[in-house]
Design an enzyme around this catalytic site. Structure first.
Site, PDB file in Angstrom:
ATOM      1  N   LYS A 189      20.738  16.062 -90.324  1.00  0.00           N
ATOM      2  CA  LYS A 189      20.153  14.721 -90.206  1.00  0.00           C
ATOM      3  C   LYS A 189      21.023  13.649 -90.885  1.00  0.00           C
ATOM      4  CE  LYS A 189      15.302  16.375 -90.062  1.00  0.00           C
ATOM      5  NZ  LYS A 189      14.046  16.446 -90.864  1.00  0.00           N
ATOM      6  N   TYR A 223      10.630  14.561 -81.304  1.00  0.00           N
ATOM      7  CA  TYR A 223       9.496  14.620 -82.231  1.00  0.00           C
ATOM      8  C   TYR A 223       8.162  14.292 -81.552  1.00  0.00           C
ATOM      9  CZ  TYR A 223      12.549  15.418 -86.248  1.00  0.00           C
ATOM     10  OH  TYR A 223      13.432  15.970 -87.154  1.00  0.00           O
ATOM     11  N   PHE A 277       3.562   9.813 -90.627  1.00  0.00           N
ATOM     12  CA  PHE A 277       4.996   9.696 -90.910  1.00  0.00           C
ATOM     13  C   PHE A 277       5.843   9.522 -89.645  1.00  0.00           C
ATOM     14  CE2 PHE A 277       3.854  14.205 -90.598  1.00  0.00           C
ATOM     15  CZ  PHE A 277       4.767  14.682 -89.669  1.00  0.00           C
ATOM     16  N   ARG A 329      15.592  29.164 -90.137  1.00  0.00           N
ATOM     17  CA  ARG A 329      14.548  28.517 -90.934  1.00  0.00           C
ATOM     18  C   ARG A 329      14.482  29.090 -92.351  1.00  0.00           C
ATOM     19  NH1 ARG A 329      11.190  24.729 -88.277  1.00  0.00           N
ATOM     20  NH2 ARG A 329       9.393  25.260 -89.543  1.00  0.00           N
ATOM     21  N   THR A 347       9.587  22.758 -95.351  1.00  0.00           N
ATOM     22  CA  THR A 347       9.700  21.334 -95.009  1.00  0.00           C
ATOM     23  C   THR A 347       9.768  20.452 -96.249  1.00  0.00           C
ATOM     24  OG1 THR A 347       8.372  21.838 -93.049  1.00  0.00           O
ATOM     25  CG2 THR A 347       8.641  19.512 -93.613  1.00  0.00           C
ATOM     26  N   ARG A 400      17.200  22.949 -98.349  1.00  0.00           N
ATOM     27  CA  ARG A 400      16.299  21.880 -98.812  1.00  0.00           C
ATOM     28  C   ARG A 400      16.025  21.977-100.311  1.00  0.00           C
ATOM     29  NH1 ARG A 400      12.414  22.155 -93.460  1.00  0.00           N
ATOM     30  NH2 ARG A 400      13.481  20.570 -92.229  1.00  0.00           N
ATOM     31  N   ASN A 434      14.849  15.424 -95.830  1.00  0.00           N
ATOM     32  CA  ASN A 434      15.059  16.855 -96.071  1.00  0.00           C
ATOM     33  C   ASN A 434      16.256  17.459 -95.336  1.00  0.00           C
ATOM     34  OD1 ASN A 434      13.948  16.853 -93.562  1.00  0.00           O
ATOM     35  ND2 ASN A 434      12.152  18.095 -94.071  1.00  0.00           N
ATOM     36  N   HIS A 472      17.150  19.627 -89.523  1.00  0.00           N
ATOM     37  CA  HIS A 472      16.083  20.003 -88.590  1.00  0.00           C
ATOM     38  C   HIS A 472      16.422  21.356 -87.983  1.00  0.00           C
ATOM     39  CE1 HIS A 472      13.277  20.084 -85.295  1.00  0.00           C
ATOM     40  NE2 HIS A 472      14.293  20.462 -84.529  1.00  0.00           N
ATOM     41  N   GLU A 501      14.577  21.348 -77.184  1.00  0.00           N
ATOM     42  CA  GLU A 501      15.301  20.391 -78.030  1.00  0.00           C
ATOM     43  C   GLU A 501      16.793  20.351 -77.680  1.00  0.00           C
ATOM     44  OE1 GLU A 501      14.163  21.406 -82.056  1.00  0.00           O
ATOM     45  OE2 GLU A 501      12.053  21.122 -81.580  1.00  0.00           O
TER      46      GLU A 501
END
Ligand code: IDP
Ligand code: MG
Length: 152
Positions: A11, A51, A59, A87, A93, A104, A114, A117, A128
């Site tokens: 990100k 998203y 948010f 992950r 998250t 993270r 964070n 993604h 995606e």
């Protein structure tokens, strides 16, 4: 066992903070295969598709602003159980709840910044990656260490 694809995005905060190499390296060192990589600024249309499941959450607007605020690195990684692997490497998250050794936990402070993604299912990964890559941009090739990463 089958090889599947996971979609990952570094990100804008991670790009700004000079963490691109560190983050790519964590995925690369697992032995997963990089099939696609693109440096881009997501358009608002791409961000909304990406998203869509979060539309209406408190948010959501901030998330769209965040993800379109600067360049990101979009990637496709191939492996066995890639979603779980990725992950696990990314962490929870909320960085406050992420395990030590995850991206993270190690580099982020808040849920809204964070750094990474990662798609949460193979189905969502497929959806995606189609937002950011054409089929031709997702390569297929033999990587020389495959038999040393996976048993036959
Ligand atoms: P994930 O990225 O771990 O899959 P999701 O629940 O899918 O987490 O949320 C997507 C993204 O939305 C998060 O990575 C984070 O950037 C943002 N986000 C989620 N919850 C919050 C929140 O409570 N405040 C601010 N941003 C949030
Ligand atoms: Mg998610």
């Amino acid at each position: 066992m089958s090889y599947d694809l996971e979609f990952v995005m570094i990100k804008p905060d991670a790009v700004q903070r000079g963490l691109v190499g560190e983050i790519v390296q964590r995925f690369e060192k697992t032995g997963m295969k990089l099939l696609a990589m693109k440096f881009l600024i997501p358009s608002i249309e791409q961000a909304k598709k990406h998203y869509a499941v979060h539309e209406g959450r408190p948010f959501y607007e901030g998330l769209l602003k965040y993800i379109t605020s600067g360049p990101v690195v979009a990637m496709v990684w191939e492996g066995i159980n890639p979603v779980q692997h990725v992950r696990n490497i990314v962490g929870a998250t909320n960085p406050l709840e992420a395990d030590p050794g995850t991206i993270r936990r190690d580099f982020a402070m808040t849920i809204g910044r964070n750094l990474v993604h990662a798609a949460d299912s193979l189905e969502n990964a497929k959806y995606e990656m189609s937002i950011y890559f054409s089929d031709e941009e997702i390569f297929s090739y033999k990587k020389i260490d495959e038999e040393w990463v996976y048993e036959e």
